[in-house]
Design an enzyme around this catalytic site. Structure first.
Site, PDB file in Angstrom:
ATOM      1  N   GLY A 199       0.885  -1.183   0.110  1.00 20.61           N
ATOM      2  CA  GLY A 199       0.065  -0.029   0.007  1.00 20.61           C
ATOM      3  C   GLY A 199       0.698   1.197  -0.158  1.00 20.61           C
ATOM      4  O   GLY A 199       1.917   1.144   0.265  1.00 20.61           O
ATOM      5  N   GLN A 222       2.667  10.184   1.708  1.00 20.05           N
ATOM      6  CA  GLN A 222       3.980   9.469   1.945  1.00 20.05           C
ATOM      7  C   GLN A 222       5.019   9.966   0.840  1.00 20.05           C
ATOM      8  O   GLN A 222       6.366   9.834   0.851  1.00 20.05           O
ATOM      9  CB  GLN A 222       3.946   7.911   1.874  1.00 20.05           C
ATOM     10  CG  GLN A 222       3.220   7.300   3.206  1.00 20.05           C
ATOM     11  CD  GLN A 222       3.282   5.872   2.925  1.00 20.05           C
ATOM     12  OE1 GLN A 222       2.417   5.407   2.347  1.00 20.05           O
ATOM     13  NE2 GLN A 222       4.475   5.111   3.511  1.00 20.05           N
ATOM     14  N   CYS A 250       6.510  -0.042   7.661  1.00 22.72           N
ATOM     15  CA  CYS A 250       6.000   0.777   6.771  1.00 22.72           C
ATOM     16  C   CYS A 250       7.099   1.654   5.925  1.00 22.72           C
ATOM     17  O   CYS A 250       8.171   1.567   6.544  1.00 22.72           O
ATOM     18  CB  CYS A 250       5.434   1.908   7.764  1.00 22.72           C
ATOM     19  SG  CYS A 250       5.081   3.609   7.064  1.00 22.72           S
ATOM     20  N   LEU A 251       6.980   1.777   4.752  1.00 19.22           N
ATOM     21  CA  LEU A 251       8.074   2.281   3.957  1.00 19.22           C
ATOM     22  C   LEU A 251       8.712   3.478   4.471  1.00 19.22           C
ATOM     23  O   LEU A 251       9.640   3.839   4.052  1.00 19.22           O
ATOM     24  CB  LEU A 251       7.373   2.445   2.445  1.00 19.22           C
ATOM     25  CG  LEU A 251       7.021   1.040   1.774  1.00 19.22           C
ATOM     26  CD1 LEU A 251       6.279   1.300   0.383  1.00 19.22           C
ATOM     27  CD2 LEU A 251       8.126   0.170   1.583  1.00 19.22           C
ATOM     28  N   HIS A 255      -4.023   1.096   7.757  1.00 17.14           N
ATOM     29  CA  HIS A 255      -2.527   1.793   7.941  1.00 17.14           C
ATOM     30  C   HIS A 255      -2.574   2.717   6.862  1.00 17.14           C
ATOM     31  O   HIS A 255      -2.005   3.914   7.202  1.00 17.14           O
ATOM     32  CB  HIS A 255      -1.731   0.790   7.402  1.00 17.14           C
ATOM     33  CG  HIS A 255      -0.162   1.057   7.425  1.00 17.14           C
ATOM     34  ND1 HIS A 255       0.777   0.698   8.164  1.00 17.14           N
ATOM     35  CD2 HIS A 255       0.510   1.839   6.460  1.00 17.14           C
ATOM     36  CE1 HIS A 255       1.806   1.044   7.884  1.00 17.14           C
ATOM     37  NE2 HIS A 255       1.747   1.774   6.750  1.00 17.14           N
ATOM     38  N   GLU A 256      -3.097   2.876   5.504  1.00 11.31           N
ATOM     39  CA  GLU A 256      -3.221   3.910   4.598  1.00 11.31           C
ATOM     40  C   GLU A 256      -3.823   5.084   4.960  1.00 11.31           C
ATOM     41  O   GLU A 256      -3.604   6.073   4.817  1.00 11.31           O
ATOM     42  CB  GLU A 256      -3.563   3.381   3.219  1.00 11.31           C
ATOM     43  CG  GLU A 256      -2.683   2.167   2.608  1.00 11.31           C
ATOM     44  CD  GLU A 256      -1.305   2.392   2.632  1.00 11.31           C
ATOM     45  OE1 GLU A 256      -0.831   3.490   2.922  1.00 11.31           O
ATOM     46  OE2 GLU A 256      -0.327   1.445   3.060  1.00 11.31           O
ATOM     47  N   HIS A 300      -2.366   7.149   7.308  1.00 12.85           N
ATOM     48  CA  HIS A 300      -1.213   7.883   6.725  1.00 12.85           C
ATOM     49  C   HIS A 300      -2.118   9.188   6.278  1.00 12.85           C
ATOM     50  O   HIS A 300      -1.459  10.323   6.470  1.00 12.85           O
ATOM     51  CB  HIS A 300      -0.835   7.433   5.544  1.00 12.85           C
ATOM     52  CG  HIS A 300       0.409   6.551   5.849  1.00 12.85           C
ATOM     53  ND1 HIS A 300       1.701   7.151   6.587  1.00 12.85           N
ATOM     54  CD2 HIS A 300       0.758   5.123   5.478  1.00 12.85           C
ATOM     55  CE1 HIS A 300       2.471   6.015   6.793  1.00 12.85           C
ATOM     56  NE2 HIS A 300       2.168   4.959   6.054  1.00 12.85           N
TER      57      HIS A 300
HETATM   58  O1  GNR Z   1       4.335  -2.808   2.309  1.00  8.29           O
HETATM   59  C1  GNR Z   1       3.713  -2.524   3.613  1.00  8.29           C
HETATM   60  N1  GNR Z   1       3.351  -3.783   4.294  1.00  8.29           N
HETATM   61  C2  GNR Z   1       2.635  -3.566   5.326  1.00  8.29           C
HETATM   62  C3  GNR Z   1       2.466  -4.883   6.333  1.00  8.29           C
HETATM   63  C4  GNR Z   1       1.812  -4.783   7.361  1.00  8.29           C
HETATM   64  C5  GNR Z   1       0.923  -3.716   7.726  1.00  8.29           C
HETATM   65  C6  GNR Z   1       0.883  -2.599   6.779  1.00  8.29           C
HETATM   66  C7  GNR Z   1       1.525  -2.663   5.531  1.00  8.29           C
HETATM   67  S1  GNR Z   1       1.638  -1.183   4.696  1.00  8.29           S
HETATM   68  C8  GNR Z   1       3.432  -1.265   3.938  1.00  8.29           C
HETATM   69  C9  GNR Z   1       3.592  -0.102   3.063  1.00  8.29           C
HETATM   70  C10 GNR Z   1       3.305   1.338   3.604  1.00  8.29           C
HETATM   71  O2  GNR Z   1       4.249   1.670   4.136  1.00  8.29           O
HETATM   72  N2  GNR Z   1       2.138   1.697   3.295  1.00  8.29           N
HETATM   73  O3  GNR Z   1       1.997   3.005   3.964  1.00  8.29           O
HETATM   74 NI    NI Z   2       2.905   3.210   5.798  1.00  4.82          NI
END
Ligand code: GNR
Ligand code: NI
Length: 172
Positions: free
Chosen positions: A46, A51, A93-94, A135-136, A139
């Site tokens: 995601g 980001q 998270c990236l 999670h997104e 953000h």
């Molecule tokens: O690649 C991603 N893997 C992930 C694994 C577990 C819970 C959330 C994520 S999102 C992350 C990519 C990212 O940072 N998206 O904002």
């Molecule tokens: Ni993330």
């Protein structure tokens, strides 16, 4: 299409809530395409516009990174209408490199959003999709997963990240 730079903690732009999208124009369509390309390249499951330094409410998700199996999903102005149950799952998270931690979130959610063509959608999600969407959407609200872990674990990460920046500064 372009691969965009992903902002990293502690960039202050990651803490700013993103703006609602009123009109889905070419700029938004280009951004969605770039987000997908950047996500596949990273790779990740995601990516939110926040980001890449674009404070607008668009996020992309694809749980299948293999080129032949890809299922790109674009969410404009996504909102969680309902959440049920709680589970602890390991997240990364990236924008938070070299750290993972268990995070407690809803197991099932109902999300309302618009697709890139402007049509409204309402989906029920569970498992990894529910996880990625929560999670997104975080953000887009200026929240990182490290804001949802215990203060002690957050402290450990912050110290580690600070040291890593120090090393970078003295070796480059
Ligand atoms: O690649 C991603 N893997 C992930 C694994 C577990 C819970 C959330 C994520 S999102 C992350 C990519 C990212 O940072 N998206 O904002
Ligand atoms: Ni993330």
């Amino acid at each position: 299409m372009a691969i965009l730079e992903i902002l990293k903690y502690p960039d202050s732009r990651l803490k700013k809530p993103a703006k609602e999208i009123e009109k889905i124009d070419d700029g938004i369509r280009d951004l969605a395409a770039d987000l997908l390309e950047t996500m596949y390249c990273a790779p990740g499951i995601g990516l939110a516009a926040t980001q890449v330094g674009q404070p607008v409410r668009v996020a992309v998700v694809d749980l299948f990174s293999q080129e032949e199996k890809r299922k790109p999903m674009v969410f404009i102005n996504p909102e969680i209408l309902e959440g049920e149950g709680e589970e602890l799952l390991e997240e990364g998270c990236l924008s938070v490199p070299d750290f993972t931690c268990e995070v407690k979130r809803h197991c099932r959610i109902t999300v309302r959003a618009r697709k890139l063509d402007g049509s409204p959608i309402k989906i029920q999600a569970e498992g990894l999709l529910a996880r990625a969407l929560q999670h997104e959407i975080d953000h887009l609200n200026g929240i990182l997963f490290i804001d949802r872990i215990s203060p002690l674990k957050r402290h450990i990460y912050r110290r580690k990240a600070r040291k890593a920046r120090e090393v970078q500064r003295t070796t480059s």
